[in-house]
Motif scaffolding. Structure first.
Motif, PDB file in Angstrom:
ATOM      1  N   VAL A  37      -6.651 -12.904   2.547  1.00 18.83           N
ATOM      2  CA  VAL A  37      -5.283 -12.983   1.998  1.00 18.83           C
ATOM      3  C   VAL A  37      -4.781 -11.576   1.675  1.00 18.83           C
ATOM      4  O   VAL A  37      -5.571 -10.663   1.413  1.00 18.83           O
ATOM      5  CB  VAL A  37      -5.251 -13.866   0.717  1.00 18.83           C
ATOM      6  CG1 VAL A  37      -5.570 -15.314   1.036  1.00 18.83           C
ATOM      7  CG2 VAL A  37      -6.207 -13.321  -0.330  1.00 18.83           C
ATOM      8  N   HIS A  38      -3.470 -11.416   1.738  1.00 19.02           N
ATOM      9  CA  HIS A  38      -2.815 -10.140   1.415  1.00 19.02           C
ATOM     10  C   HIS A  38      -1.856 -10.351   0.249  1.00 19.02           C
ATOM     11  O   HIS A  38      -1.020 -11.249   0.287  1.00 19.02           O
ATOM     12  CB  HIS A  38      -2.049  -9.613   2.644  1.00 19.02           C
ATOM     13  CG  HIS A  38      -2.936  -9.322   3.818  1.00 19.02           C
ATOM     14  ND1 HIS A  38      -3.668  -8.176   3.947  1.00 19.02           N
ATOM     15  CD2 HIS A  38      -3.209 -10.070   4.935  1.00 19.02           C
ATOM     16  CE1 HIS A  38      -4.353  -8.196   5.061  1.00 19.02           C
ATOM     17  NE2 HIS A  38      -4.091  -9.343   5.709  1.00 19.02           N
ATOM     18  N   GLN A  39      -1.988  -9.517  -0.745  1.00 13.29           N
ATOM     19  CA  GLN A  39      -1.093  -9.550  -1.910  1.00 13.29           C
ATOM     20  C   GLN A  39      -0.112  -8.367  -1.806  1.00 13.29           C
ATOM     21  O   GLN A  39      -0.535  -7.209  -1.806  1.00 13.29           O
ATOM     22  CB  GLN A  39      -1.904  -9.423  -3.220  1.00 13.29           C
ATOM     23  CG  GLN A  39      -2.805 -10.606  -3.496  1.00 13.29           C
ATOM     24  CD  GLN A  39      -2.012 -11.847  -3.873  1.00 13.29           C
ATOM     25  OE1 GLN A  39      -0.866 -11.742  -4.342  1.00 13.29           O
ATOM     26  NE2 GLN A  39      -2.582 -13.011  -3.629  1.00 13.29           N
ATOM     27  N   PRO A  40       1.193  -8.673  -1.643  1.00 14.83           N
ATOM     28  CA  PRO A  40       2.157  -7.544  -1.559  1.00 14.83           C
ATOM     29  C   PRO A  40       2.274  -6.834  -2.913  1.00 14.83           C
ATOM     30  O   PRO A  40       1.929  -7.380  -3.968  1.00 14.83           O
ATOM     31  CB  PRO A  40       3.470  -8.227  -1.164  1.00 14.83           C
ATOM     32  CG  PRO A  40       3.336  -9.619  -1.702  1.00 14.83           C
ATOM     33  CD  PRO A  40       1.880  -9.978  -1.596  1.00 14.83           C
ATOM     34  N   ALA A  41       2.762  -5.643  -2.831  1.00 17.41           N
ATOM     35  CA  ALA A  41       2.989  -4.874  -4.072  1.00 17.41           C
ATOM     36  C   ALA A  41       4.062  -5.552  -4.916  1.00 17.41           C
ATOM     37  O   ALA A  41       4.998  -6.156  -4.400  1.00 17.41           O
ATOM     38  CB  ALA A  41       3.411  -3.455  -3.734  1.00 17.41           C
ATOM     39  N   VAL A  42       3.905  -5.452  -6.231  1.00 13.42           N
ATOM     40  CA  VAL A  42       4.864  -6.051  -7.173  1.00 13.42           C
ATOM     41  C   VAL A  42       5.712  -4.932  -7.777  1.00 13.42           C
ATOM     42  O   VAL A  42       5.171  -3.943  -8.292  1.00 13.42           O
ATOM     43  CB  VAL A  42       4.129  -6.832  -8.278  1.00 13.42           C
ATOM     44  CG1 VAL A  42       5.133  -7.424  -9.272  1.00 13.42           C
ATOM     45  CG2 VAL A  42       3.259  -7.927  -7.663  1.00 13.42           C
ATOM     46  N   VAL A 180       4.785  -2.149 -10.161  1.00 14.39           N
ATOM     47  CA  VAL A 180       3.971  -2.680 -11.257  1.00 14.39           C
ATOM     48  C   VAL A 180       2.518  -2.886 -10.792  1.00 14.39           C
ATOM     49  O   VAL A 180       1.573  -2.591 -11.517  1.00 14.39           O
ATOM     50  CB  VAL A 180       4.550  -4.015 -11.757  1.00 14.39           C
ATOM     51  CG1 VAL A 180       3.705  -4.588 -12.892  1.00 14.39           C
ATOM     52  CG2 VAL A 180       5.979  -3.820 -12.230  1.00 14.39           C
ATOM     53  N   GLN A 181       2.395  -3.383  -9.566  1.00 12.57           N
ATOM     54  CA  GLN A 181       1.046  -3.646  -9.037  1.00 12.57           C
ATOM     55  C   GLN A 181       1.031  -3.283  -7.559  1.00 12.57           C
ATOM     56  O   GLN A 181       1.915  -3.728  -6.819  1.00 12.57           O
ATOM     57  CB  GLN A 181       0.692  -5.127  -9.241  1.00 12.57           C
ATOM     58  CG  GLN A 181      -0.692  -5.494  -8.715  1.00 12.57           C
ATOM     59  CD  GLN A 181      -1.002  -6.954  -8.985  1.00 12.57           C
ATOM     60  OE1 GLN A 181      -0.562  -7.493  -9.989  1.00 12.57           O
ATOM     61  NE2 GLN A 181      -1.737  -7.596  -8.079  1.00 12.57           N
ATOM     62  N   PRO A 182       0.089  -2.471  -7.114  1.00  6.69           N
ATOM     63  CA  PRO A 182       0.069  -2.076  -5.700  1.00  6.69           C
ATOM     64  C   PRO A 182      -0.345  -3.247  -4.798  1.00  6.69           C
ATOM     65  O   PRO A 182      -0.934  -4.225  -5.244  1.00  6.69           O
ATOM     66  CB  PRO A 182      -0.963  -0.950  -5.663  1.00  6.69           C
ATOM     67  CG  PRO A 182      -1.865  -1.218  -6.816  1.00  6.69           C
ATOM     68  CD  PRO A 182      -1.014  -1.836  -7.882  1.00  6.69           C
ATOM     69  N   ALA A 183      -0.009  -3.117  -3.527  1.00  8.59           N
ATOM     70  CA  ALA A 183      -0.399  -4.144  -2.549  1.00  8.59           C
ATOM     71  C   ALA A 183      -1.928  -4.188  -2.413  1.00  8.59           C
ATOM     72  O   ALA A 183      -2.608  -3.169  -2.552  1.00  8.59           O
ATOM     73  CB  ALA A 183       0.249  -3.851  -1.212  1.00  8.59           C
ATOM     74  N   SER A 184      -2.456  -5.358  -2.144  1.00 11.48           N
ATOM     75  CA  SER A 184      -3.917  -5.518  -2.014  1.00 11.48           C
ATOM     76  C   SER A 184      -4.231  -6.612  -0.985  1.00 11.48           C
ATOM     77  O   SER A 184      -3.366  -7.422  -0.646  1.00 11.48           O
ATOM     78  CB  SER A 184      -4.533  -5.861  -3.382  1.00 11.48           C
ATOM     79  OG  SER A 184      -4.025  -7.107  -3.839  1.00 11.48           O
ATOM     80  N   SER A 185      -5.414  -6.600  -0.524  1.00  7.81           N
ATOM     81  CA  SER A 185      -5.892  -7.640   0.409  1.00  7.81           C
ATOM     82  C   SER A 185      -7.326  -8.015   0.054  1.00  7.81           C
ATOM     83  O   SER A 185      -8.054  -7.187  -0.506  1.00  7.81           O
ATOM     84  CB  SER A 185      -5.806  -7.152   1.866  1.00  7.81           C
ATOM     85  OG  SER A 185      -6.656  -6.033   2.048  1.00  7.81           O
TER      86      SER A 185
END
Length: 197
Positions: A37-42, A180-185
């Motif tokens: 899964v990939h979490q985009p930056a917030v 607020v939060q960088p992108a992550s995977s």
């Protein structure tokens, strides 16, 4: 969230390592299934006040204000002058006796003969002119009143002055976007064994 991301990265590395290191194990019994899964930056928008122009003190000079005034001024002060008035004379004519009445002797010819006679000489009068003083000369003192004039001049009604004026700072609110939060995977475990087939 950070611990989960770290765990997912470790799990992902482990799965990749096993997939490359043990190709003979493919097709075995499924124990657990994972999906990447990939979490985009917030991001969020924050509002911040910034000073566009700092405040301070401005010194402002107000010029002097002038006006015209008319005033009465003394040109010549009051003083006393002496004036000489000559005598007033007139000419009068008067009859005066030049020679009084007298008795004397004189020779005369009476009947052809020289005769000494006693005679009376009447008084003799003449008219003579003389100057008489009607009013003697005199000096009079006269008071001369003061003499005034009107003069217009420029005067300072209000002198020049300097005032200090407080100028407030100019503050502006600006909006900017911050992360607020960088992108992550990472990897998450898929629940249920049926999803792994």
């Amino acid at each position: 969230m950070f611990e989960l991301s770290k765990a997912c990265r470790i799990l992902s590395a482990t799965i990749v390592a096993f997939s490359f290191a043990s190709p003979a194990l493919a097709g075995g019994k499924t124990l657990a299934c994972y999906q990447q899964v990939h979490q985009p930056a917030v991001y969020k928008t924050v509002h911040q006040q910034v000073v566009v122009r700092p405040g301070g003190v401005i010194h402002e000079t107000i010029p002097a204000r002038y006006g015209q005034v008319t005033e009465k001024v003394l040109v010549t002060p009051a003083h006393v002058v002496a004036r000489h008035i000559p005598a007033v004379t007139r000419t009068v004519h008067q009859t005066v006796m030049v020679r009084p009445k007298s008795v004397g002797w004189e020779w005369r010819h009476v009947h052809g003969k020289r005769t000494l006679c006693k005679v009376v000489h009447p008084a003799q009068y003449a008219t003579r002119a003389r100057t008489v003083i009607v009013q003697p000369a005199r000096t009079v003192h006269e008071r001369v009143p003061a003499r005034y004039a009107h003069r217009t001049r420029t005067v300072v009604i209000e002198p020049a002055r300097t005032i200090a004026r407080q100028v407030p700072p100019v503050i502006k609110t600006v909006a900017r976007t911050v992360e607020v939060q960088p992108a992550s995977s990472g990897w998450i475990q898929v629940s249920g064994r049926s999803r792994c087939h």
